[in-house]
Write an enzyme that holds these catalytic residues in place. Structure first.
Site, PDB file in Angstrom:
ATOM      1  N   GLU A 195       0.838  -1.210   0.000  1.00 26.87           N
ATOM      2  CA  GLU A 195       0.000   0.000   0.000  1.00 26.87           C
ATOM      3  C   GLU A 195       0.864   1.248   0.000  1.00 26.87           C
ATOM      4  O   GLU A 195       0.557   2.235  -0.677  1.00 26.87           O
ATOM      5  CB  GLU A 195      -0.931   0.000   1.224  1.00 26.87           C
ATOM      6  CG  GLU A 195      -2.005   1.098   1.185  1.00 26.87           C
ATOM      7  CD  GLU A 195      -1.569   2.430   1.778  1.00 26.87           C
ATOM      8  OE1 GLU A 195      -2.286   3.417   1.598  1.00 26.87           O
ATOM      9  OE2 GLU A 195      -0.489   2.502   2.417  1.00 26.87           O
ATOM     10  N   ASP A 218      -7.718   2.168   7.844  1.00 30.82           N
ATOM     11  CA  ASP A 218      -6.351   2.707   7.830  1.00 30.82           C
ATOM     12  C   ASP A 218      -6.290   3.901   8.792  1.00 30.82           C
ATOM     13  O   ASP A 218      -7.224   4.111   9.567  1.00 30.82           O
ATOM     14  CB  ASP A 218      -5.978   3.095   6.381  1.00 30.82           C
ATOM     15  CG  ASP A 218      -4.481   3.032   6.108  1.00 30.82           C
ATOM     16  OD1 ASP A 218      -3.679   3.269   7.020  1.00 30.82           O
ATOM     17  OD2 ASP A 218      -4.110   2.778   4.944  1.00 30.82           O
TER      18      ASP A 218
HETATM   19 CO    CO Z   1       1.074   5.009   5.436  1.00 25.90          CO
HETATM   20 ZN    ZN Z   2      -1.652   3.338   5.864  1.00 30.37          ZN
END
Ligand code: CO
Ligand code: ZN
Length: 330
Positions: A195, A218
């Site tokens: 990511e 997140d």
């Molecule tokens: Co990050």
């Molecule tokens: Zn992240």
């Protein structure tokens, strides 16, 4: 939860080198999943439940990888020059300790000349000092990867560690998976790779699952700190943030509304995230295949991408509650 966060944050997983963390997560979730697989990129994918006629297929994504460095070459004096894995800002990191996957330790340094003359030295002026005196006795070589060396701190309501981005998301998914009772919805838990280098894992994973709803779990930037007026108003300790917009996605208003309604109904403190500077796996899920209704749940965090990221355990608890409500009732 703190114990789980401590365990997860101490396992190194720079982008593209997620094997060790994946094995650890797989071991934790195996007994609870109805189906589990690892795809070609290394995403760990687990299913819980089967979609009923009135149910939905939901994908939850949290990324396993973290900010890191990779050696590009070792110079004649033994200093390892490097490329970054994700949003590593070297000008803030001189003197920072790092640890290679092979156990070698080093310290980030900056060429003396660049330090004196240049306000924003380019990456090639920095190096990792492993204590070597020549290329020949360097304990690291081209392609070796490293992450911050940082201990987990328990400050009571708040904890500090490297890579709480996004091990807090990973921990929330693990906890959700182990507790989820089967209902009408089919839930896919995806622990994504890469990511931090541009949400490269989430797209292929989403393509294989074809979800109706995608949620990225997140972190986001908390700004209740000195002199941050005019920035986004997200507070550490103010509750999880419902994603409305980030650098890669305008969240589906149906998801934003559903999450808001559930937070209000269950009296869960919450905030709204509109942020310019960060993107998440949500972007990849929204535009993969035929697309998905996409949103996100973001945990407020201070000192993003540093060795000492801070989160509030109350935000984590409330994020778990909101996520559970969403999976039950969405
Ligand atoms: Co990050
Ligand atoms: Zn992240």
């Amino acid at each position: 939860m703190k114990q789980l966060l401590q365990t997860l944050t101490q396992i190194p997983a720079p982008s593209g080198r997620e094997d060790e963390i994946r094995a650890a997560i797989q071991k934790m979730i195996q007994p609870y999943a109805d189906e589990i697989r690892v795809d070609a990129l290394g995403n760990l994918i687990a299913r819980k439940g089967k979609k009923a006629k009135d149910g939905r297929r939901i994908l939850l994504a949290a990324h396993m990888d973290e900010i890191g460095l990779m050696v590009s070459h070792v110079d004649t004096d033994g200093f390892a020059r490097f490329s970054t894995l994700g949003g590593f800002r070297p000008h803030r990191r001189v003197g920072t300790r790092i640890r290679f996957l092979n156990g070698v330790m080093g310290v980030i340094g900056l060429e003396r000349e660049a330090e004196e003359k240049d306000r924003a030295p380019s990456l090639d002026r920095y190096f990792i000092d492993t204590g070597a005196n020549s290329a020949k006795d360097s304990p690291v070589k081209v392609g070796d990867a490293a992450v911050y060396d940082s201990l987990f701190l328990d400050l009571g309501d708040r904890v500090v560690s490297k890579c709480l981005d996004d091990r807090v998301g990973v921990a929330l998914l693990i906890e959700s998976l182990t507790r989820l009772k089967s209902g009408k919805n089919e839930v896919w838990y995806v622990f994504t790779v890469q990511e931090e280098v541009g949400a490269r894992g989430a797209g292929p994973a989403s393509y294989g699952i074809d979800p109706e709803i995608g949620l990225a779990v997140d972190v986001t930037v908390a700004n209740n700190m000195p002199n941050t007026r005019g920035r986004n108003p997200i507070s550490l300790g103010g509750g999880p943030a419902i994603k409305v917009k980030d650098a890669g996605v305008v969240a589906d208003p149906r998801i934003v509304q559903a999450m808001t309604r559930l937070a209000e109904k269950n009296r869960i403190p919450h905030q709204f995230e509109v942020i310019e500077s960060i993107g998440t796996d949500a972007r990849a899920m929204q535009v993969t295949g035929l697309g998905a209704q996409t949103g996100g749940l973001a945990i407020p965090l201070r000192n993003l991408h540093s060795p000492s990221e801070m989160i509030d355990m109350g935000d984590v608890k409330n994020a778990a509650r909101l996520l559970a409500a969403f999976l039950r009732e969405a």
